[in-house]
Write a protein that holds these residues in place. Structure first.
Motif, PDB file in Angstrom:
ATOM      1  N   THR A   7       0.914 132.875  38.270  1.00 35.08           N
ATOM      2  CA  THR A   7       1.711 131.901  37.518  1.00 35.08           C
ATOM      3  C   THR A   7       2.572 131.074  38.460  1.00 35.08           C
ATOM      4  OG1 THR A   7       1.756 133.267  35.528  1.00 35.08           O
ATOM      5  CG2 THR A   7       3.482 131.617  35.749  1.00 35.08           C
ATOM      6  N   CYS A   8       3.185 131.725  39.447  1.00 33.20           N
ATOM      7  CA  CYS A   8       3.974 131.004  40.447  1.00 33.20           C
ATOM      8  C   CYS A   8       3.100 130.005  41.193  1.00 33.20           C
ATOM      9  CB  CYS A   8       4.594 131.981  41.445  1.00 33.20           C
ATOM     10  SG  CYS A   8       5.830 133.087  40.756  1.00 33.20           S
ATOM     11  N   LEU A   9       1.920 130.451  41.590  1.00 30.24           N
ATOM     12  CA  LEU A   9       1.008 129.580  42.327  1.00 30.24           C
ATOM     13  C   LEU A   9       0.575 128.397  41.477  1.00 30.24           C
ATOM     14  CD1 LEU A   9      -0.531 129.208  44.969  1.00 30.24           C
ATOM     15  CD2 LEU A   9      -2.361 130.631  44.031  1.00 30.24           C
ATOM     16  N   TYR A  10       0.257 128.653  40.200  1.00 34.32           N
ATOM     17  CA  TYR A  10      -0.123 127.560  39.304  1.00 34.32           C
ATOM     18  C   TYR A  10       1.013 126.545  39.170  1.00 34.32           C
ATOM     19  CZ  TYR A  10      -4.097 130.436  37.758  1.00 34.32           C
ATOM     20  OH  TYR A  10      -5.247 131.184  37.704  1.00 34.32           O
ATOM     21  N   GLY A  11       2.236 127.040  39.073  1.00 35.24           N
ATOM     22  CA  GLY A  11       3.371 126.136  38.921  1.00 35.24           C
ATOM     23  C   GLY A  11       3.542 125.222  40.112  1.00 35.24           C
ATOM     24  N   VAL A  12       3.433 125.785  41.318  1.00 37.65           N
ATOM     25  CA  VAL A  12       3.584 124.985  42.533  1.00 37.65           C
ATOM     26  C   VAL A  12       2.458 123.959  42.641  1.00 37.65           C
ATOM     27  CG1 VAL A  12       3.527 125.079  45.055  1.00 37.65           C
ATOM     28  CG2 VAL A  12       4.857 126.758  43.782  1.00 37.65           C
ATOM     29  N   VAL A  13       1.226 124.403  42.407  1.00 32.02           N
ATOM     30  CA  VAL A  13       0.089 123.489  42.500  1.00 32.02           C
ATOM     31  C   VAL A  13       0.183 122.397  41.441  1.00 32.02           C
ATOM     32  CG1 VAL A  13      -2.420 123.302  42.245  1.00 32.02           C
ATOM     33  CG2 VAL A  13      -1.427 125.180  43.569  1.00 32.02           C
ATOM     34  N   HIS A  14       0.586 122.764  40.227  1.00 30.81           N
ATOM     35  CA  HIS A  14       0.733 121.774  39.159  1.00 30.81           C
ATOM     36  C   HIS A  14       1.753 120.710  39.567  1.00 30.81           C
ATOM     37  CE1 HIS A  14       0.426 121.191  34.537  1.00 30.81           C
ATOM     38  NE2 HIS A  14       0.771 120.053  35.120  1.00 30.81           N
ATOM     39  N   ALA A  15       2.865 121.148  40.167  1.00 32.01           N
ATOM     40  CA  ALA A  15       3.890 120.193  40.601  1.00 32.01           C
ATOM     41  C   ALA A  15       3.324 119.215  41.621  1.00 32.01           C
ATOM     42  CB  ALA A  15       5.086 120.945  41.184  1.00 32.01           C
ATOM     43  N   VAL A  16       2.486 119.694  42.552  1.00 35.94           N
ATOM     44  CA  VAL A  16       1.900 118.818  43.558  1.00 35.94           C
ATOM     45  C   VAL A  16       0.896 117.863  42.922  1.00 35.94           C
ATOM     46  CG1 VAL A  16       0.489 118.730  45.648  1.00 35.94           C
ATOM     47  CG2 VAL A  16       2.260 120.480  45.411  1.00 35.94           C
ATOM     48  N   VAL A  17       0.049 118.383  42.045  1.00 34.88           N
ATOM     49  CA  VAL A  17      -0.956 117.552  41.392  1.00 34.88           C
ATOM     50  C   VAL A  17      -0.294 116.390  40.644  1.00 34.88           C
ATOM     51  CG1 VAL A  17      -2.655 117.500  39.513  1.00 34.88           C
ATOM     52  CG2 VAL A  17      -2.710 119.356  41.195  1.00 34.88           C
ATOM     53  N   VAL A  18       0.741 116.713  39.881  1.00 38.66           N
ATOM     54  CA  VAL A  18       1.433 115.669  39.112  1.00 38.66           C
ATOM     55  C   VAL A  18       2.188 114.719  40.036  1.00 38.66           C
ATOM     56  CG1 VAL A  18       3.244 115.254  37.405  1.00 38.66           C
ATOM     57  CG2 VAL A  18       1.589 117.098  37.053  1.00 38.66           C
ATOM     58  N   ALA A  19       2.823 115.258  41.066  1.00 36.24           N
ATOM     59  CA  ALA A  19       3.580 114.418  41.988  1.00 36.24           C
ATOM     60  C   ALA A  19       2.691 113.399  42.686  1.00 36.24           C
ATOM     61  CB  ALA A  19       4.289 115.288  43.030  1.00 36.24           C
ATOM     62  N   LEU A  20       1.432 113.766  42.937  1.00 33.78           N
ATOM     63  CA  LEU A  20       0.499 112.846  43.588  1.00 33.78           C
ATOM     64  C   LEU A  20      -0.101 111.835  42.619  1.00 33.78           C
ATOM     65  CD1 LEU A  20      -1.442 115.266  45.975  1.00 33.78           C
ATOM     66  CD2 LEU A  20       0.314 113.604  46.577  1.00 33.78           C
TER      67      LEU A  20
END
Length: 317
Positions: A192-205
């Motif tokens: 869940t932590c990993l998904y949250g970090v990756v989601h933040a990067v995906v959206v930020a890009l």
């Protein structure tokens, strides 16, 4: 012991009001915004007003507003947009939005995922990141999935042997965190932590979380694609290390451990590089599109914006 997730149950998709049937927006100022069941409450010296969150298209927060965590949770679950604005909504300050000023990566993602050959090429490139010493260019998706499944099972076995934590299989219930054993609880928390970090990067890009290449049909398909690049490196070892310590709060411990591991490995920077390299052959292309508003042209692809075409005069935008 049956441990239910605390808090109100998120609404299901059929329970949400269609976008076209919602209030366009609600502007609030100089009040405290909170939550009462499925309603947003606005409280000031005159009293409290209840507004069903599922009916809101956008909530505009003006000066003097204070909003609680639970109110934001409800608004997010209801699909409402929250915007921070100035006096009477005249000025726009912020809302949850992409950090990207260009749609270049999103356009590349959409183009690649809609063609079978390019989608397979990106999927292979993802697997090559996980199997750097193996030749996967001729493998089908079925073969790639088989290799990935074997790799993950091998990782579970290796970390079980390393830590002495017994391992049988991945087993969890999303609605009952405490029903699984310690290592499965730790795996759930770590991923869940990993998904949250990756989601933040995906959206930020500026990419779409839902346009996946390996995963498909889910609103976070691309998030799962990218997170799988790092799961065996970060989430699995962190989970087994936590489970080996016989902790009362295994979820809290593994979240803190994941935070430290991801920070030390500079995963945010790595994730940005990986996503960019998967979608754009030449990352320098992004510089050509940064903060530039173009107009689509049927013949030339894109032409300059800010030009009054047909008059020969340029605007001053």
């Amino acid at each position: 012991m049956n441990q239910q997730i605390p808090g109100a149950r998120p609404p299901t998709l059929p329970e949400l009001v269609r976008a076209q049937d919602r209030l366009t927006f609600l502007y609030l100022e100089r009040c405290v915004i909170s939550r009462d069941a499925s309603a947003i409450t606005a409280t000031d010296e005159r009293g409290t007003v209840h507004v069903p969150a599922a009916t809101l298209g956008a909530l505009l927060l003006g000066p003097g507003t204070n909003v609680t965590h639970q109110a934001m949770v409800l608004l997010a679950e209801s699909g409402a947009t929250v915007v921070w604005v100035g006096e009477r909504g005249v000025r726009y300050y912020a809302h949850g939005r992409s950090l990207a000023k260009s749609s270049r990566l999103l356009e590349a993602q959409a183009e690649l995922v809609t063609r079978r050959d390019s989608r397979l090429a990106v999927a292979r490139a993802m697997y090559e990141m996980r199997f750097p010493d193996e030749e996967v260019s001729g493998l089908t998706m079925q073969q790639l999935r088989g290799r990935e499944g074997a790799r993950v099972r091998k990782s579970y076995r290796e970390h079980s042997q390393r830590t002495g934590v017994p391992w049988e299989r991945r087993e969890y219930r999303p609605d009952d965190f405490g029903s699984s054993d310690a290592v499965n609880q730790a795996l759930s928390a770590a991923t869940t932590c990993l998904y949250g970090v990756v989601h933040a990067v995906v959206v930020a890009l500026g990419c779409s979380p839902g346009l996946g290449f390996v995963h498909t049909g889910h609103e976070r398909s691309f998030v799962y694609d990218i997170a799988d690049l790092y799961k065996a490196e970060f989430a699995i070892p962190a989970a087994f290390d936590a489970a080996a310590q016989d902790l009362a709060d295994v979820g809290g411990h593994v979240r803190r451990d994941m935070r430290d591991r991801l920070h030390k490995a500079k995963l945010l920077e790595r994730c940005v590089r990986d996503i960019t390299s998967l979608l754009i052959r030449d990352p320098n292309e992004l510089d050509q599109w940064a903060d530039v508003s173009m107009l689509w042209d049927g013949r030339f692809g894109a032409v300059s914006g800010g030009v009054s075409y047909g008059s020969g005069e340029e605007t001053d935008w």
